[in-house]
Design a protein around this motif. Sequence first.
Motif, PDB file in Angstrom:
ATOM      1  N   ASP A 272       0.863  -1.178   0.000  1.00 60.16           N
ATOM      2  CA  ASP A 272       0.000   0.000   0.000  1.00 60.16           C
ATOM      3  C   ASP A 272       0.901   1.230   0.000  1.00 60.16           C
ATOM      4  N   LEU A 273       1.281   1.680  -1.188  1.00 64.14           N
ATOM      5  CA  LEU A 273       2.318   2.697  -1.324  1.00 64.14           C
ATOM      6  C   LEU A 273       1.770   4.106  -1.129  1.00 64.14           C
ATOM      7  N   THR A 274       2.634   4.954  -0.586  1.00 64.88           N
ATOM      8  CA  THR A 274       2.323   6.374  -0.548  1.00 64.88           C
ATOM      9  C   THR A 274       2.805   7.000  -1.845  1.00 64.88           C
ATOM     10  N   GLY A 275       2.732   8.296  -1.954  1.00 63.10           N
ATOM     11  CA  GLY A 275       3.156   8.934  -3.196  1.00 63.10           C
ATOM     12  C   GLY A 275       3.140  10.439  -3.080  1.00 63.10           C
ATOM     13  N   THR A 276       3.008  11.080  -4.216  1.00 65.44           N
ATOM     14  CA  THR A 276       3.016  12.545  -4.298  1.00 65.44           C
ATOM     15  C   THR A 276       1.786  13.013  -5.053  1.00 65.44           C
ATOM     16  N   ILE A 277       1.066  13.942  -4.461  1.00 63.86           N
ATOM     17  CA  ILE A 277      -0.048  14.590  -5.158  1.00 63.86           C
ATOM     18  C   ILE A 277       0.538  15.699  -6.026  1.00 63.86           C
ATOM     19  N   TYR A 278       0.140  15.734  -7.295  1.00 62.07           N
ATOM     20  CA  TYR A 278       0.610  16.806  -8.167  1.00 62.07           C
ATOM     21  C   TYR A 278      -0.594  17.494  -8.826  1.00 62.07           C
ATOM     22  N   VAL A 279      -0.453  18.789  -9.025  1.00 57.83           N
ATOM     23  CA  VAL A 279      -1.470  19.605  -9.686  1.00 57.83           C
ATOM     24  C   VAL A 279      -0.837  20.163 -10.950  1.00 57.83           C
ATOM     25  N   ALA A 280      -1.444  19.891 -12.095  1.00 64.34           N
ATOM     26  CA  ALA A 280      -0.853  20.269 -13.381  1.00 64.34           C
ATOM     27  C   ALA A 280      -1.798  21.158 -14.176  1.00 64.34           C
ATOM     28  N   ARG A 281      -1.218  22.064 -14.960  1.00 63.00           N
ATOM     29  CA  ARG A 281      -1.981  22.943 -15.851  1.00 63.00           C
ATOM     30  C   ARG A 281      -1.536  22.667 -17.289  1.00 63.00           C
ATOM     31  N   SER A 282      -2.496  22.504 -18.191  1.00 59.86           N
ATOM     32  CA  SER A 282      -2.193  22.141 -19.574  1.00 59.86           C
ATOM     33  C   SER A 282      -1.659  23.326 -20.366  1.00 59.86           C
ATOM     34  N   ARG A 283      -0.744  23.028 -21.290  1.00 57.07           N
ATOM     35  CA  ARG A 283      -0.247  24.037 -22.224  1.00 57.07           C
ATOM     36  C   ARG A 283      -0.799  23.786 -23.629  1.00 57.07           C
ATOM     37  N   SER A 284      -1.930  23.107 -23.700  1.00 54.55           N
ATOM     38  CA  SER A 284      -2.535  22.772 -24.990  1.00 54.55           C
ATOM     39  C   SER A 284      -2.953  24.037 -25.735  1.00 54.55           C
ATOM     40  N   GLU A 286      -5.349  23.872 -28.027  1.00 56.54           N
ATOM     41  CA  GLU A 286      -6.743  23.692 -28.419  1.00 56.54           C
ATOM     42  C   GLU A 286      -7.583  24.823 -27.819  1.00 56.54           C
ATOM     43  N   PRO A 287      -8.391  25.524 -28.644  1.00 59.97           N
ATOM     44  CA  PRO A 287      -9.153  26.681 -28.131  1.00 59.97           C
ATOM     45  C   PRO A 287     -10.025  26.347 -26.929  1.00 59.97           C
ATOM     46  N   ALA A 288     -10.686  25.191 -26.946  1.00 64.88           N
ATOM     47  CA  ALA A 288     -11.588  24.841 -25.846  1.00 64.88           C
ATOM     48  C   ALA A 288     -10.829  24.644 -24.547  1.00 64.88           C
ATOM     49  N   ILE A 289      -9.542  24.307 -24.617  1.00 56.33           N
ATOM     50  CA  ILE A 289      -8.736  24.104 -23.416  1.00 56.33           C
ATOM     51  C   ILE A 289      -7.983  25.377 -23.048  1.00 56.33           C
ATOM     52  N   ALA A 290      -7.449  26.078 -24.056  1.00 58.41           N
ATOM     53  CA  ALA A 290      -6.648  27.270 -23.787  1.00 58.41           C
ATOM     54  C   ALA A 290      -7.451  28.366 -23.104  1.00 58.41           C
ATOM     55  N   GLU A 291      -8.726  28.496 -23.442  1.00 59.29           N
ATOM     56  CA  GLU A 291      -9.521  29.593 -22.870  1.00 59.29           C
ATOM     57  C   GLU A 291      -9.884  29.361 -21.410  1.00 59.29           C
ATOM     58  N   VAL A 292      -9.769  28.124 -20.906  1.00 58.77           N
ATOM     59  CA  VAL A 292     -10.061  27.849 -19.494  1.00 58.77           C
ATOM     60  C   VAL A 292      -8.827  27.312 -18.780  1.00 58.77           C
ATOM     61  N   ARG A 293      -7.653  27.607 -19.335  1.00 55.03           N
ATOM     62  CA  ARG A 293      -6.417  27.026 -18.811  1.00 55.03           C
ATOM     63  C   ARG A 293      -6.177  27.386 -17.347  1.00 55.03           C
ATOM     64  N   ASP A 294      -6.531  28.611 -16.936  1.00 55.88           N
ATOM     65  CA  ASP A 294      -6.218  29.058 -15.583  1.00 55.88           C
ATOM     66  C   ASP A 294      -7.046  28.361 -14.512  1.00 55.88           C
ATOM     67  N   ILE A 295      -8.204  27.842 -14.888  1.00 53.34           N
ATOM     68  CA  ILE A 295      -9.059  27.200 -13.883  1.00 53.34           C
ATOM     69  C   ILE A 295      -9.228  25.705 -14.130  1.00 53.34           C
ATOM     70  N   LEU A 296      -8.577  25.164 -15.164  1.00 50.15           N
ATOM     71  CA  LEU A 296      -8.673  23.740 -15.478  1.00 50.15           C
ATOM     72  C   LEU A 296      -7.382  23.062 -15.018  1.00 50.15           C
ATOM     73  N   LEU A 297      -7.480  22.251 -13.984  1.00 48.08           N
ATOM     74  CA  LEU A 297      -6.300  21.628 -13.395  1.00 48.08           C
ATOM     75  C   LEU A 297      -6.457  20.115 -13.347  1.00 48.08           C
ATOM     76  N   LYS A 298      -5.344  19.425 -13.514  1.00 50.13           N
ATOM     77  CA  LYS A 298      -5.318  17.966 -13.346  1.00 50.13           C
ATOM     78  C   LYS A 298      -4.815  17.644 -11.951  1.00 50.13           C
ATOM     79  N   VAL A 324       2.518  19.925 -19.926  1.00 50.31           N
ATOM     80  CA  VAL A 324       1.852  20.533 -18.773  1.00 50.31           C
ATOM     81  C   VAL A 324       2.881  21.257 -17.913  1.00 50.31           C
ATOM     82  N   ASP A 325       2.392  22.184 -17.117  1.00 49.17           N
ATOM     83  CA  ASP A 325       3.190  22.847 -16.090  1.00 49.17           C
ATOM     84  C   ASP A 325       2.749  22.327 -14.733  1.00 49.17           C
ATOM     85  N   ILE A 326       3.703  21.959 -13.885  1.00 47.20           N
ATOM     86  CA  ILE A 326       3.377  21.511 -12.537  1.00 47.20           C
ATOM     87  C   ILE A 326       3.124  22.744 -11.664  1.00 47.20           C
TER      88      ILE A 326
END
Length: 407
Positions: A272-284, A286-298, A324-326
């Motif tokens: 049962d391994l631990t790990g690292t939580i990461y939050v990423a922002r896309s550099r795509s 694509e218009p549908a992704i680029a226009e919401v890039r600041d609030i769309l996070l992985k 993506v940018d971390i």
Amino acid sequence: MPRLTLDEILDEPDEFGLLDVRLKPRGTRPPELERDAGLVREVNDFYDRHGRLPNEDAFDHDEMRLGTIWSGLAGRADPDVFKDVDRNGLLAKGPADAPPASRGWRDDPLEDEIPDSLDDIFDEDDGDVSEAFTRIKNVTPVAERHLPDHRAEFFPCPDFDVFQPAFEELQAELEAGMREATAVGSREVIDVQEGGYFIRNGLLAYIAEKAEMTARGGKRDLRLRVIFSNGTESDPLISSFRKALAADPTARIIHRPGIGPLDPDWEADQLDLTGTIYVARSRSDEPAIAEVRDILLKIGVTTQDVQRRVADARNDPTFLLAPVDIVATYELKNLSRRKVENLLHRFFDAARPRDLWIKDRFGKRIYPREWFYVLPDHVSQAVAAIRNGTLHELRYDVGSQKILRRM
């Protein structure tokens, strides 16, 4: 009750008009001319649309067919027979009244149309080819295919102390005959699952993590984190790992304890391994992704180094097929990677974009499940609540875009 006679039935009121049958008037043409009448109707429709008769030398196949048949019919048909369908009087005009036919593909080229050299062809002003016919889409350039962003190499495992006791225990079980290891068949489909053990090149290999779907060279695949008993690790694609096992004559599959997935002991040796939580922002782009890039996070969790995890993002549908940018990372201690990931994804489920999708290189729609319309501060608050055990007391409100306490 006696049955009604046919006359009595016919004498009753015809409420639904079933007996009101109107026969179509018989045409004035004999049946053998009905096919020609249909052609006259079709040519009149063409005349209404284009203002001219169909050309038998046209490049369009349908017009060429219609014009060829019409030229034969117009010379022999009686206009009076088809007067009811020839609303434009095309038969009365005769073939001579048809507009002059332009030169078609059947005609030999004229003398002045034959170029004398290749220079004459290239100097033609109308010889430009549309970019749509010369630009290749959705294909990775050869140079990029030969220079991958990510290579599966062997490097020291930074947290090998977590895996070493399990390797020692497994080795003892193999020597005592408590665990079975079988050779890899030449055509065997190798089932690679998290928690599975193998022997490769004389070393015990543990599948610590199987990441999300990726795509290299136009094929779908999965990225693995494999720990070896000599203290090294690697992150090959699952297809590469299978090929390496098949090519190794000493490779073995170590069977799990128990009799199957429903057996409680089946996953007894899975760490049962631990790990690292990461939050990423896309550099795509694509218009549908680029226009919401600041609030769309992985929001993801991985047991391996985060930078290696995202190194091949542009080939990974989970990362929207773009780099993506971390934005942030959070280390987990004594917390299960899978449980934490499930907690975060359920907590922000209301902020998951239901209409977000991309097309992979096969043209198939992919709906990524780890992207959310949230801000980095929201993720930070949720992680803090997981650490202190209070996440169940909170909820994420999409309307106000705030983390609120449950009432």
